[in-house]
Design a protein around this motif. Sequence first.
Motif, mmCIF file in Angstrom:
data_model
loop_
_atom_site.group_PDB
_atom_site.id
_atom_site.type_symbol
_atom_site.label_atom_id
_atom_site.label_comp_id
_atom_site.label_asym_id
_atom_site.label_seq_id
_atom_site.Cartn_x
_atom_site.Cartn_y
_atom_site.Cartn_z
ATOM 1 N N ILE A 168 32.386 35.362 43.693
ATOM 2 C CA ILE A 168 32.683 35.709 45.076
ATOM 3 C C ILE A 168 33.063 37.193 45.168
ATOM 4 C CG2 ILE A 168 34.202 35.238 47.042
ATOM 5 C CD1 ILE A 168 34.549 32.386 45.956
ATOM 6 N N ILE A 169 32.421 37.873 46.085
ATOM 7 C CA ILE A 169 32.689 39.294 46.297
ATOM 8 C C ILE A 169 33.720 39.451 47.409
ATOM 9 C CG2 ILE A 169 31.601 41.551 46.600
ATOM 10 C CD1 ILE A 169 30.229 39.709 44.424
ATOM 11 N N ASN A 170 34.816 40.150 47.101
ATOM 12 C CA ASN A 170 35.871 40.401 48.090
ATOM 13 C C ASN A 170 36.129 41.907 48.159
ATOM 14 O OD1 ASN A 170 37.194 37.420 48.133
ATOM 15 N ND2 ASN A 170 36.871 37.995 45.998
ATOM 16 N N VAL A 171 36.584 42.351 49.343
ATOM 17 C CA VAL A 171 37.144 43.705 49.415
ATOM 18 C C VAL A 171 38.650 43.568 49.558
ATOM 19 C CG1 VAL A 171 35.054 44.780 50.336
ATOM 20 C CG2 VAL A 171 36.768 43.847 51.932
ATOM 21 N N MET A 195 32.148 37.189 58.315
ATOM 22 C CA MET A 195 32.788 36.097 57.573
ATOM 23 C C MET A 195 34.284 36.120 57.894
ATOM 24 S SD MET A 195 32.649 35.165 53.523
ATOM 25 C CE MET A 195 30.992 34.563 53.688
ATOM 26 N N ASN A 196 34.842 34.942 58.244
ATOM 27 C CA ASN A 196 36.204 34.823 58.733
ATOM 28 C C ASN A 196 37.162 34.231 57.695
ATOM 29 O OD1 ASN A 196 37.855 35.340 60.853
ATOM 30 N ND2 ASN A 196 37.634 33.298 61.763
ATOM 31 N N LYS A 197 36.648 34.025 56.479
ATOM 32 C CA LYS A 197 37.465 33.325 55.485
ATOM 33 C C LYS A 197 38.631 34.193 55.030
ATOM 34 C CE LYS A 197 33.928 30.092 54.258
ATOM 35 N NZ LYS A 197 33.521 29.046 53.337
ATOM 36 N N PHE A 198 39.672 33.490 54.542
ATOM 37 C CA PHE A 198 40.887 34.162 54.047
ATOM 38 C C PHE A 198 40.981 33.881 52.557
ATOM 39 C CE2 PHE A 198 45.230 35.733 54.341
ATOM 40 C CZ PHE A 198 45.890 35.055 53.326
ATOM 41 N N ALA A 199 41.192 34.935 51.774
ATOM 42 C CA ALA A 199 41.291 34.742 50.316
ATOM 43 C C ALA A 199 42.490 35.506 49.783
ATOM 44 C CB ALA A 199 40.013 35.227 49.648
ATOM 45 N N MET A 200 42.991 35.046 48.651
ATOM 46 C CA MET A 200 44.158 35.709 48.061
ATOM 47 C C MET A 200 44.263 35.332 46.583
ATOM 48 S SD MET A 200 48.008 35.588 49.657
ATOM 49 C CE MET A 200 48.486 33.957 49.084
ATOM 50 N N TYR A 201 44.706 36.280 45.774
ATOM 51 C CA TYR A 201 45.128 35.967 44.407
ATOM 52 C C TYR A 201 46.653 36.018 44.434
ATOM 53 C CZ TYR A 201 40.382 37.721 43.151
ATOM 54 O OH TYR A 201 39.036 37.976 43.066
ATOM 55 N N GLY A 202 47.280 34.920 44.080
ATOM 56 C CA GLY A 202 48.750 34.913 44.032
ATOM 57 C C GLY A 202 49.225 35.044 42.610
ATOM 58 N N LYS A 203 49.854 36.188 42.283
ATOM 59 C CA LYS A 203 50.420 36.368 40.944
ATOM 60 C C LYS A 203 51.863 35.893 40.969
ATOM 61 C CE LYS A 203 51.416 39.843 37.374
ATOM 62 N NZ LYS A 203 51.308 41.273 36.978
ATOM 63 N N LEU A 204 52.185 34.883 40.163
ATOM 64 C CA LEU A 204 53.560 34.377 40.064
ATOM 65 C C LEU A 204 54.076 34.684 38.663
ATOM 66 C CD1 LEU A 204 53.078 30.864 41.754
ATOM 67 C CD2 LEU A 204 53.924 32.976 42.815
ATOM 68 N N ILE A 205 55.256 35.321 38.604
ATOM 69 C CA ILE A 205 55.858 35.629 37.312
ATOM 70 C C ILE A 205 56.992 34.639 37.083
ATOM 71 C CG2 ILE A 205 56.991 37.422 35.936
ATOM 72 C CD1 ILE A 205 55.520 39.086 38.634
ATOM 73 N N GLU A 257 53.503 38.526 43.407
ATOM 74 C CA GLU A 257 52.739 39.670 43.913
ATOM 75 C C GLU A 257 51.405 39.178 44.467
ATOM 76 O OE1 GLU A 257 52.264 42.335 40.583
ATOM 77 O OE2 GLU A 257 54.407 42.124 40.060
ATOM 78 N N PRO A 258 51.315 38.995 45.796
ATOM 79 C CA PRO A 258 50.031 38.563 46.361
ATOM 80 C C PRO A 258 49.027 39.711 46.437
ATOM 81 C CG PRO A 258 51.662 38.821 48.105
ATOM 82 C CD PRO A 258 52.371 39.118 46.816
ATOM 83 N N ILE A 259 47.773 39.423 46.134
ATOM 84 C CA ILE A 259 46.696 40.401 46.335
ATOM 85 C C ILE A 259 45.828 39.854 47.462
ATOM 86 C CG2 ILE A 259 44.649 41.499 45.332
ATOM 87 C CD1 ILE A 259 46.018 41.319 42.603
ATOM 88 N N LYS A 260 45.903 40.497 48.626
ATOM 89 C CA LYS A 260 45.194 39.979 49.793
ATOM 90 C C LYS A 260 43.765 40.524 49.847
ATOM 91 C CE LYS A 260 48.961 38.455 52.595
ATOM 92 N NZ LYS A 260 49.861 38.781 53.722
ATOM 93 N N LEU A 261 42.821 39.609 50.106
ATOM 94 C CA LEU A 261 41.410 39.943 50.006
ATOM 95 C C LEU A 261 40.673 39.564 51.280
ATOM 96 C CD1 LEU A 261 40.953 38.151 46.574
ATOM 97 C CD2 LEU A 261 41.304 40.603 46.891
ATOM 98 N N ARG A 262 39.501 40.214 51.467
ATOM 99 C CA ARG A 262 38.590 39.754 52.533
ATOM 100 C C ARG A 262 37.254 39.428 51.858
ATOM 101 N NH1 ARG A 262 35.328 42.579 55.735
ATOM 102 N NH2 ARG A 262 36.308 44.575 55.221
ATOM 103 N N PRO A 263 36.954 38.118 51.732
ATOM 104 C CA PRO A 263 35.697 37.749 51.084
ATOM 105 C C PRO A 263 34.492 38.178 51.928
ATOM 106 C CG PRO A 263 36.943 35.782 51.766
ATOM 107 C CD PRO A 263 37.729 36.958 52.191
ATOM 108 N N VAL A 264 33.438 38.668 51.285
ATOM 109 C CA VAL A 264 32.257 39.114 52.037
ATOM 110 C C VAL A 264 31.006 38.307 51.685
ATOM 111 C CG1 VAL A 264 33.080 41.459 52.467
ATOM 112 C CG2 VAL A 264 31.804 40.975 50.367
ATOM 113 N N GLY A 265 31.058 37.562 50.587
ATOM 114 C CA GLY A 265 29.893 36.729 50.241
ATOM 115 C C GLY A 265 29.868 36.419 48.760
ATOM 116 N N GLY A 266 28.754 35.850 48.305
ATOM 117 C CA GLY A 266 28.606 35.538 46.883
ATOM 118 C C GLY A 266 28.319 34.076 46.637
#
Lengths: 100, 100
Positions: free
Chosen positions: A41-44, B1-11, B88-97
């Motif tokens: 999945i490609i994200n910005v 594309m309206n989807k919401f994506a995130m990588y959540g880093k938990l320490i 530390e959340p990393i907020k993303l905007r998915p564009v496709g894939g």
Amino acid sequence: MNKFAMYGKLIAHPGQRDALVQTMLEAADQLDSMEGCELYIINVSENDPDVVWITELWRDAEAHAASLQNENVLALIQKCRPLIAGAEPIKLRPVGGKGI
Amino acid sequence: MNKFAMYGKLIAHPGQRDALVQTMLEAADQLDSMEGCELYIINVSENDPDVVWITELWRDAEAHAASLQNENVLALIQKCRPLIAGAEPIKLRPVGGKGI
């Protein structure tokens, strides 16, 4: 669980992010028929205008390694190089959850 | 594309990563039936023994926000708090894939 996962952080040269996104979407198309590739999945980034994040999930490390021998994928990697100022992979071991 | 994506880093606090993983897997079970949650994958870091990464993909930002009002999810978030030293959340905007 034997799956291989990675977040690929790609830092584009200033002004090259959208060109990089287009090329990575082409790479994703190549991987569509590649067995063993489950997510590409490609994200910005919402915060950094130069950063592209790739969410990767593979059946196993071998499937991922094999993709890097694929001619089409190698050609796209070459096409991306001049657009990329830096790359920081975050290597993961998936343990479970929804969608895996 | 309206989807919401995130990588959540938990320490996790030292020695608490596995307990955190178990609790996050319980959270993923809760989200299994939650419409709008497309990916909620629990990963451990290959390099840092205290870090857990959550790969999230939602139909849209509203679906994600609604999940944070869910009683069961809130109870699990409370259960995780004592195990977590930082997030530390990393907020993303998915564009496709592939896989989206």
